[in-house]
Design a protein around this motif. Sequence first.
Motif, PDB file in Angstrom:
ATOM      1  N   GLY A 155      15.254   5.216  -6.930  1.00 46.22           N
ATOM      2  CA  GLY A 155      15.120   6.384  -6.079  1.00 46.22           C
ATOM      3  C   GLY A 155      14.953   7.672  -6.862  1.00 46.22           C
ATOM      4  O   GLY A 155      14.447   8.671  -6.334  1.00 46.22           O
ATOM      5  N   GLY A 156      15.364   7.661  -8.125  1.00 48.46           N
ATOM      6  CA  GLY A 156      15.188   8.841  -8.957  1.00 48.46           C
ATOM      7  C   GLY A 156      13.736   9.198  -9.179  1.00 48.46           C
ATOM      8  O   GLY A 156      13.398  10.374  -9.374  1.00 48.46           O
ATOM      9  N   ILE A 157      12.850   8.210  -9.166  1.00 51.99           N
ATOM     10  CA  ILE A 157      11.428   8.479  -9.337  1.00 51.99           C
ATOM     11  C   ILE A 157      10.918   9.303  -8.156  1.00 51.99           C
ATOM     12  O   ILE A 157      10.197  10.291  -8.327  1.00 51.99           O
ATOM     13  N   THR A 158      11.307   8.905  -6.942  1.00 48.57           N
ATOM     14  CA  THR A 158      10.900   9.642  -5.745  1.00 48.57           C
ATOM     15  C   THR A 158      11.519  11.031  -5.733  1.00 48.57           C
ATOM     16  O   THR A 158      10.854  12.021  -5.397  1.00 48.57           O
ATOM     17  N   ALA A 159      12.799  11.122  -6.092  1.00 47.30           N
ATOM     18  CA  ALA A 159      13.466  12.418  -6.112  1.00 47.30           C
ATOM     19  C   ALA A 159      12.796  13.363  -7.094  1.00 47.30           C
ATOM     20  O   ALA A 159      12.621  14.562  -6.819  1.00 47.30           O
ATOM     21  N   THR A 160      12.397  12.849  -8.257  1.00 46.08           N
ATOM     22  CA  THR A 160      11.728  13.675  -9.260  1.00 46.08           C
ATOM     23  C   THR A 160      10.379  14.161  -8.754  1.00 46.08           C
ATOM     24  O   THR A 160      10.022  15.336  -8.916  1.00 46.08           O
ATOM     25  N   ALA A 161       9.620  13.264  -8.118  1.00 40.16           N
ATOM     26  CA  ALA A 161       8.319  13.655  -7.574  1.00 40.16           C
ATOM     27  C   ALA A 161       8.478  14.725  -6.497  1.00 40.16           C
ATOM     28  O   ALA A 161       7.695  15.689  -6.445  1.00 40.16           O
ATOM     29  N   ALA A 162       9.489  14.588  -5.640  1.00 43.57           N
ATOM     30  CA  ALA A 162       9.733  15.594  -4.603  1.00 43.57           C
ATOM     31  C   ALA A 162      10.149  16.928  -5.230  1.00 43.57           C
ATOM     32  O   ALA A 162       9.727  17.997  -4.778  1.00 43.57           O
ATOM     33  N   ALA A 163      10.964  16.862  -6.281  1.00 42.68           N
ATOM     34  CA  ALA A 163      11.410  18.087  -6.952  1.00 42.68           C
ATOM     35  C   ALA A 163      10.267  18.784  -7.673  1.00 42.68           C
ATOM     36  O   ALA A 163      10.220  20.015  -7.744  1.00 42.68           O
ATOM     37  N   ASN A 164       9.339  17.998  -8.219  1.00 40.30           N
ATOM     38  CA  ASN A 164       8.152  18.596  -8.834  1.00 40.30           C
ATOM     39  C   ASN A 164       7.340  19.379  -7.810  1.00 40.30           C
ATOM     40  O   ASN A 164       6.788  20.438  -8.111  1.00 40.30           O
ATOM     41  N   GLY A 217       0.780  -1.228   0.000  1.00 43.89           N
ATOM     42  CA  GLY A 217       0.000   0.000   0.000  1.00 43.89           C
ATOM     43  C   GLY A 217       0.809   1.274   0.000  1.00 43.89           C
ATOM     44  O   GLY A 217       0.247   2.364  -0.148  1.00 43.89           O
ATOM     45  N   VAL A 218       2.132   1.182   0.161  1.00 48.22           N
ATOM     46  CA  VAL A 218       2.965   2.380   0.096  1.00 48.22           C
ATOM     47  C   VAL A 218       2.983   2.890  -1.341  1.00 48.22           C
ATOM     48  O   VAL A 218       3.167   2.120  -2.284  1.00 48.22           O
ATOM     49  N   THR A 219       2.789   4.177  -1.501  1.00 51.31           N
ATOM     50  CA  THR A 219       2.712   4.771  -2.831  1.00 51.31           C
ATOM     51  C   THR A 219       3.903   5.688  -3.082  1.00 51.31           C
ATOM     52  O   THR A 219       4.646   6.044  -2.157  1.00 51.31           O
ATOM     53  N   LEU A 220       4.034   6.075  -4.335  1.00 52.86           N
ATOM     54  CA  LEU A 220       5.067   7.056  -4.672  1.00 52.86           C
ATOM     55  C   LEU A 220       4.812   8.361  -3.931  1.00 52.86           C
ATOM     56  O   LEU A 220       5.747   9.032  -3.494  1.00 52.86           O
ATOM     57  N   ALA A 221       3.548   8.728  -3.775  1.00 54.28           N
ATOM     58  CA  ALA A 221       3.216   9.942  -3.026  1.00 54.28           C
ATOM     59  C   ALA A 221       3.697   9.841  -1.575  1.00 54.28           C
ATOM     60  O   ALA A 221       4.179  10.829  -1.000  1.00 54.28           O
ATOM     61  N   ASP A 222       3.580   8.653  -0.980  1.00 53.50           N
ATOM     62  CA  ASP A 222       4.091   8.447   0.381  1.00 53.50           C
ATOM     63  C   ASP A 222       5.602   8.634   0.417  1.00 53.50           C
ATOM     64  O   ASP A 222       6.146   9.275   1.323  1.00 53.50           O
ATOM     65  N   ASN A 223       6.284   8.057  -0.565  1.00 56.38           N
ATOM     66  CA  ASN A 223       7.738   8.193  -0.624  1.00 56.38           C
ATOM     67  C   ASN A 223       8.141   9.660  -0.769  1.00 56.38           C
ATOM     68  O   ASN A 223       9.058  10.141  -0.084  1.00 56.38           O
ATOM     69  N   ALA A 224       7.473  10.365  -1.669  1.00 57.18           N
ATOM     70  CA  ALA A 224       7.806  11.774  -1.907  1.00 57.18           C
ATOM     71  C   ALA A 224       7.549  12.614  -0.662  1.00 57.18           C
ATOM     72  O   ALA A 224       8.360  13.486  -0.309  1.00 57.18           O
TER      73      ALA A 224
END
Length: 289
Positions: free
Chosen positions: A99-108, A68-75
């Motif tokens: 980890g680049g996917i999470t980093a990109t979402a956080a940077a967005n 159930g952990v999502t990319l939004a949770d990671n970001a």
Amino acid sequence: MQPTFVLVHGAFANSFSFAPLQAELGLLGHRSVAVDLPGHGFGASFTRAYQAPQDPGGLAAAPGAIKGVTLADNAAHLIGTLERAKRNGPVILVAHSRGGITATAAANARPDLIDRIVYVSSWCPVRLDVNDYYAEPEMAGVDVGAFASALAGNPADLGLLRVNFRTANPESLAAFRAAFFADGTDEQFLTFLNTFQPDENLDVGGSADRAQAATWGRIPKTYVRLADDASLPLAMQDRLIREGDELTPDNPYDVRTLAGSHLMWLVDPAPAARTLGELATLPAPSARA
């Protein structure tokens, strides 16, 4: 002011894998923080069935904390760390692999928290979602099916991806080594493999999580190519760089290259630490103009 390096791990990994790199950074006088994304590190699930002698049936059915952990949770988790780090000065966000996917979402979402973003052979989706990149010619040589023999349980039933990294199956071990660490010794390979955790979440994001020019595109960015990477081949790394540059032509990647496989930069971290140290004093593109 001295920056803080915030380090984001890839799939099945955790903050532990950054320990040698952090030691090298520290000896060079740099401050760093290694992040454990939700369900990773001491938040991971290591079921008794994963221990020797293994219980294959139990391993295939046991629940995992990362379900159930999502990319939004990671970001969101990463943004919380970035907010704390930013109180102490500039922040250089360093991401590896998935980890680049999470980093990109956080940077967005929060470009104001990041003074430079660094991708080390990692995903920064621009034109496609990450899963769709796997169907592209640059990934044709990556044998994703080689991991099938080590898959434990049905991802749809478990709600997560579980891989048995403690398998004794020689085909699985050979596939892992070819993908991640063909240039290491057997001892180094097995040691690193035992730092992996069995579970990973299923959410790699969608079109809304691709790099956004208006936010992500404002951040100075570096891509560190790993020249001998078999799991994210150099051709795909170069494509991601090219697509990022096309998205933000006034803010292109600063590109560096290190020899070695997907994991060698973490096992022999001195060259990577020196490269990151150089970035700590690199002015932003606007300052160089």
